[in-house]
Each structure stands twice: as structure tokens, then as C-alpha cells.
Design an enzyme around this catalytic site. Structure first.
Site, mmCIF file in Angstrom:
data_model
loop_
_atom_site.group_PDB
_atom_site.id
_atom_site.type_symbol
_atom_site.label_atom_id
_atom_site.label_comp_id
_atom_site.label_asym_id
_atom_site.label_seq_id
_atom_site.Cartn_x
_atom_site.Cartn_y
_atom_site.Cartn_z
ATOM 1 N N ARG A 102 -0.393 9.064 -10.181
ATOM 2 C CA ARG A 102 -0.438 7.872 -9.311
ATOM 3 C C ARG A 102 0.241 6.662 -9.949
ATOM 4 O O ARG A 102 0.852 5.842 -9.271
ATOM 5 C CB ARG A 102 -1.895 7.530 -8.987
ATOM 6 C CG ARG A 102 -2.598 8.537 -8.092
ATOM 7 C CD ARG A 102 -4.067 8.158 -7.923
ATOM 8 N NE ARG A 102 -4.210 6.815 -7.387
ATOM 9 C CZ ARG A 102 -4.120 6.516 -6.086
ATOM 10 N NH1 ARG A 102 -3.888 7.464 -5.210
ATOM 11 N NH2 ARG A 102 -4.268 5.281 -5.677
ATOM 12 N N ASN A 131 -10.480 -3.179 -6.393
ATOM 13 C CA ASN A 131 -9.710 -2.235 -7.224
ATOM 14 C C ASN A 131 -10.294 -2.043 -8.629
ATOM 15 O O ASN A 131 -10.004 -1.053 -9.298
ATOM 16 C CB ASN A 131 -8.241 -2.663 -7.357
ATOM 17 C CG ASN A 131 -7.420 -2.470 -6.102
ATOM 18 O OD1 ASN A 131 -6.421 -3.170 -5.887
ATOM 19 N ND2 ASN A 131 -7.796 -1.523 -5.251
ATOM 20 N N GLU A 137 1.245 -13.704 12.128
ATOM 21 C CA GLU A 137 1.773 -12.520 12.818
ATOM 22 C C GLU A 137 1.634 -11.332 11.871
ATOM 23 O O GLU A 137 1.717 -11.495 10.644
ATOM 24 C CB GLU A 137 3.256 -12.731 13.171
ATOM 25 C CG GLU A 137 3.499 -13.865 14.142
ATOM 26 C CD GLU A 137 2.908 -13.593 15.520
ATOM 27 O OE1 GLU A 137 2.961 -12.437 15.978
ATOM 28 O OE2 GLU A 137 2.373 -14.538 16.126
ATOM 29 N N HIS A 179 2.814 3.329 -8.830
ATOM 30 C CA HIS A 179 2.687 1.889 -9.096
ATOM 31 C C HIS A 179 3.931 1.380 -9.832
ATOM 32 O O HIS A 179 4.413 0.283 -9.573
ATOM 33 C CB HIS A 179 1.440 1.606 -9.931
ATOM 34 C CG HIS A 179 0.141 1.950 -9.225
ATOM 35 N ND1 HIS A 179 -0.121 1.568 -7.930
ATOM 36 C CD2 HIS A 179 -0.951 2.642 -9.641
ATOM 37 C CE1 HIS A 179 -1.328 1.996 -7.579
ATOM 38 N NE2 HIS A 179 -1.855 2.664 -8.599
ATOM 39 N N ASP A 189 0.836 -1.206 0.000
ATOM 40 C CA ASP A 189 0.000 0.000 0.000
ATOM 41 C C ASP A 189 0.872 1.257 0.000
ATOM 42 O O ASP A 189 1.982 1.248 0.538
ATOM 43 C CB ASP A 189 -0.897 -0.021 1.248
ATOM 44 C CG ASP A 189 -2.029 0.987 1.148
ATOM 45 O OD1 ASP A 189 -2.294 1.502 0.039
ATOM 46 O OD2 ASP A 189 -2.660 1.271 2.190
ATOM 47 N N SER A 232 -10.259 -7.370 -5.650
ATOM 48 C CA SER A 232 -11.574 -7.417 -6.324
ATOM 49 C C SER A 232 -12.168 -6.014 -6.352
ATOM 50 O O SER A 232 -12.846 -5.631 -7.302
ATOM 51 C CB SER A 232 -12.545 -8.314 -5.548
ATOM 52 O OG SER A 232 -11.958 -9.536 -5.242
ATOM 53 N N ASN A 249 1.359 3.395 -2.909
ATOM 54 C CA ASN A 249 1.926 3.837 -4.192
ATOM 55 C C ASN A 249 1.385 5.206 -4.588
ATOM 56 O O ASN A 249 2.126 6.073 -5.064
ATOM 57 C CB ASN A 249 1.546 2.857 -5.312
ATOM 58 C CG ASN A 249 2.167 1.497 -5.139
ATOM 59 O OD1 ASN A 249 3.054 1.317 -4.319
ATOM 60 N ND2 ASN A 249 1.702 0.531 -5.914
ATOM 61 N N GLY A 250 0.059 5.382 -4.410
ATOM 62 C CA GLY A 250 -0.576 6.644 -4.810
ATOM 63 C C GLY A 250 -0.017 7.813 -4.014
ATOM 64 O O GLY A 250 0.358 8.854 -4.581
HETATM 65 C C1 FPP Z 1 -2.039 0.126 -3.321
HETATM 66 O O1 FPP Z 1 -1.557 1.446 -3.303
HETATM 67 C C2 FPP Z 1 -1.453 -0.609 -4.428
HETATM 68 C C3 FPP Z 1 -2.148 -1.144 -5.455
HETATM 69 C C4 FPP Z 1 -3.617 -1.040 -5.574
HETATM 70 C C5 FPP Z 1 -1.493 -1.834 -6.573
HETATM 71 C C6 FPP Z 1 -0.223 -2.543 -6.251
HETATM 72 C C7 FPP Z 1 0.562 -2.653 -7.508
HETATM 73 C C8 FPP Z 1 1.906 -2.641 -7.602
HETATM 74 C C9 FPP Z 1 2.792 -2.641 -6.435
HETATM 75 C C10 FPP Z 1 2.619 -2.593 -8.909
HETATM 76 C C11 FPP Z 1 2.296 -3.663 -9.868
HETATM 77 C C12 FPP Z 1 2.329 -5.031 -9.297
HETATM 78 C C13 FPP Z 1 3.153 -6.000 -9.719
HETATM 79 C C14 FPP Z 1 3.057 -7.367 -9.138
HETATM 80 C C15 FPP Z 1 4.166 -5.766 -10.726
HETATM 81 P P1 FPP Z 1 -2.595 2.634 -3.438
HETATM 82 O O2 FPP Z 1 -2.733 2.957 -4.878
HETATM 83 O O3 FPP Z 1 -3.877 2.283 -2.759
HETATM 84 O O4 FPP Z 1 -1.847 3.791 -2.661
HETATM 85 P P2 FPP Z 1 -2.509 4.946 -1.800
HETATM 86 O O5 FPP Z 1 -3.221 4.307 -0.645
HETATM 87 O O6 FPP Z 1 -1.339 5.761 -1.366
HETATM 88 O O7 FPP Z 1 -3.438 5.707 -2.715
#
Ligand code: FPP
EC number: 2.5.1.-
Length: 263
Positions: free
Chosen positions: A41, A76, A215, A45, A28, A74, A30-31
Site C-alpha cells: 500500500r 488515519n 461544488e 502513497h 483517495d 484524525s 492510493n491503497g
Molecule cells: C487515501 O488513500 C490516502 C491517504 C490516507 C493518504 C494520502 C497521502 C498521500 C497522497 C501521499 C503523501 C501526502 C503528501 C502531501 C506528500 P487510501 O489509502 O485510503 O486508499 P484506498 O481507499 O484505496 O485504500
């Protein structure tokens, strides 16, 4: 060119003790990582894909048997269409780019979730890599894609009901192992450790059944910043916990307590 690997003291310390067999990660943040830099955003990712690569390598090096990454839930699917499309492109790129490394390093790729919902341009390289890596025995890397824990449990319950109606199972005699055989995670070792990045402390529909005795490690690092050292710190925290599975501490320490109850 790859930089030579310098193994840290922390890594040696982690390797000297039993490591969790199965680690799940809720990736979690990335955004927020991208937005705090004024970036789109999707850039978050993209940078998160590099963390996926680094954490997978580290998990393999320290001897973890199974790593399950929550890559797309699901829920997303309801994100803005542009973000969903960008994530699908990233997944395809990842599957193409990492193919050689996965095959050369004894990693078996697996997917858990309603993968039939994925677009064909993701499903094809995914299915191909799953098939081509099926003989590998080093570590199972499971991507949770179009995955939800409740969805998995419902799906398993309805498949089990079908098996009962075919007479393959007796309704009044269902055991945990019977039910588990219908889950998408069937065959994976029990989940020992769940990591969530970005400072949020919730489980968000990830591996709900499997998490019963796992854990938990919550860290403030955003996923794109979560690399080898952050991962090793979570494993090290795990190694310092006493897992009791409902027993007392004294029971767990006793030599004659069955290993499974101590595990
Ligand atoms: C949550 O961060 C992350 C995701 C919904 C996607 C995860 C995807 C990756 C790490 C990259 C691609 C995956 C692979 C296996 C190559 P968020 O977008 O909810 O972040 P935020 O809470 O800060 O908005």
C-alpha cells in the site's frame, strides 16, 4: 531532467474563465492503486506524492489561490502502525524534497489540523517551511494533517467559549465570521470546489463547515492516476456550474445581485 511543459487546449480553456479561488481535494485510492498491482500500500502513497506535486503545479499555473489537500485524517491514526509510520516518512520526504520548489514558486505552505500530534521529524520541517514561505503570496497550499472536520468544529467551539468567558465576545451576538476566526482554516478564501478521487462519493470528515456551498466533483480516477488533465476536468466542470447560494437562477443572473452572493 524536467520535460518541457506542453500546455493543453484544456488548460488554456480553463485559464480563460474564472477559476475557483479555493479547491479542496480528498486524495483517495492510493491503497487500491497499489493492491491492484500486487504492491505494498505504501507504494500507492508514494506514487500519490507525485500526484500531489503535479496537481500543485497545475493549480498554481491556472491561478488558484488556495489548495487544501487531505493528506492524513484524525481517523488515519488508527491504521496499521506500519502504514502510519510509512506515511509519516513520506510526509517528511515530501517536505524536504519540495522545499525549494515551494519557495521558488511563490507558494505559501500552511497546515490545518491537530499538528501537535505529528512526530517531531515531520513537525520540524513542516514548521520550518511554513515559516520560510510565510511571505509568499502566489498560492496557499494547505496540508490537512491529523485533520477532522468535526474535530476542527469542536476545537473552534471550545476556543470560542474561552473567548466568551474572557469577555472578548458576547454569547448572544456570535456571527458566522466570529466563529470562522477560530477555525484552523481562518484566513483562507471560501471553499469553492471539493474533489474526491477513487469513485467514492462521501465527504469523510473533510472541511465540514467550509463545504456548505462548495461544488463537488467526484471522479473514478485513483489518486496516483489523478494528474493535470483529471484536475483540469474537475475545474472545467466547476466552471460550467451555476452557483446559486439559495437564490433563484434569475436572481443570480441579474446584474444588481451583490457579487458576494453570486461568487
Ligand atoms: C487515501 O488513500 C490516502 C491517504 C490516507 C493518504 C494520502 C497521502 C498521500 C497522497 C501521499 C503523501 C501526502 C503528501 C502531501 C506528500 P487510501 O489509502 O485510503 O486508499 P484506498 O481507499 O484505496 O485504500
Amino acid at each position: 531532467m524536467e520535460r518541457p511543459l506542453v500546455v493543453s487546449a484544456l488548460e488554456n480553456q480553463v485559464k480563460a474563465r474564472p477559476v475557483p479561488r479555493h479547491v479542496g481535494i480528498i486524495m483517495d485510492g492510493n491503497g487500491r492503486w497499489a493492491e491492484s498491482r500486487g504492491l505494498d500500500r505504501l507504494e500507492g502513497h508514494r506514487e500519490g506524492s507525485s500526484s500531489v506535486r503535479e496537481v500543485t503545479r497545475t493549480a498554481r499555473r491556472v491561478g488558484i489561490q488556495a489548495l487544501t489537500l487531505y493528506a492524513f485524517s484524525s481517523q488515519n491514526w488508527a491504521r496499521p502502525a506500519e502504514e502510519v509510520a510509512g506515511l509519516m516518512d513520506l510526509l517528511r520526504d515530501y517536505l524536504e524534497r519540495e522545499r525549494a520548489e515551494i519557495l521558488d514558486n511563490g507558494i505559501r505552505l500552511n497546515a490545518v489540523g491537530d499538528v501537535g500530534r505529528l512526530p517531531r521529524f515531520v513537525r520540524e520541517p513542516l514548521d520550518r517551511l511554513i515559516a520560510d514561505s510565510a511571505h509568499n503570496t502566489g498560492m496557499v497550499l494547505s496540508l490537512a494533517l491529523s485533520y477532522g472536520g468535526r474535530e476542527e468544529i469542536l476545537h473552534a467551539a471550545s476556543r470560542m467559549a474561552e473567548a466568551i468567558s474572557r469577555g472578548e465576545l458576547l454569547a448572544g451576538r456570535v456571527e458566522e465570521a466570529d466563529f470562522e476566526s477560530f477555525l484552523w482554516t481562518n484566513g483562507l478564501p471560501p471553499l469553492d470546489l471539493v474533489v474526491r478521487t477513487s469513485g467514492e462519493q462521501r465527504v469523510s470528515n473533510f472541511l465540514l463547515w467550509q463545504m456548505a456551498y462548495a461544488e463537488l466533483c467526484f471522479t473514478d480516477a485513483l489518486w496516483p492516476d489523478f494528474r493535470t488533465d483529471e484536475f483540469l476536468r474537475c475545474v472545467s466542470q466547476y466552471q460550467q456550474r451555476e452557483r446559486r447560494f439559495g437564490l433563484t437562477s434569475a436572481q443570480v443572473k441579474r446584474e444588481d445581485t451583490p457579487q458576494r452572493a453570486k461568487a
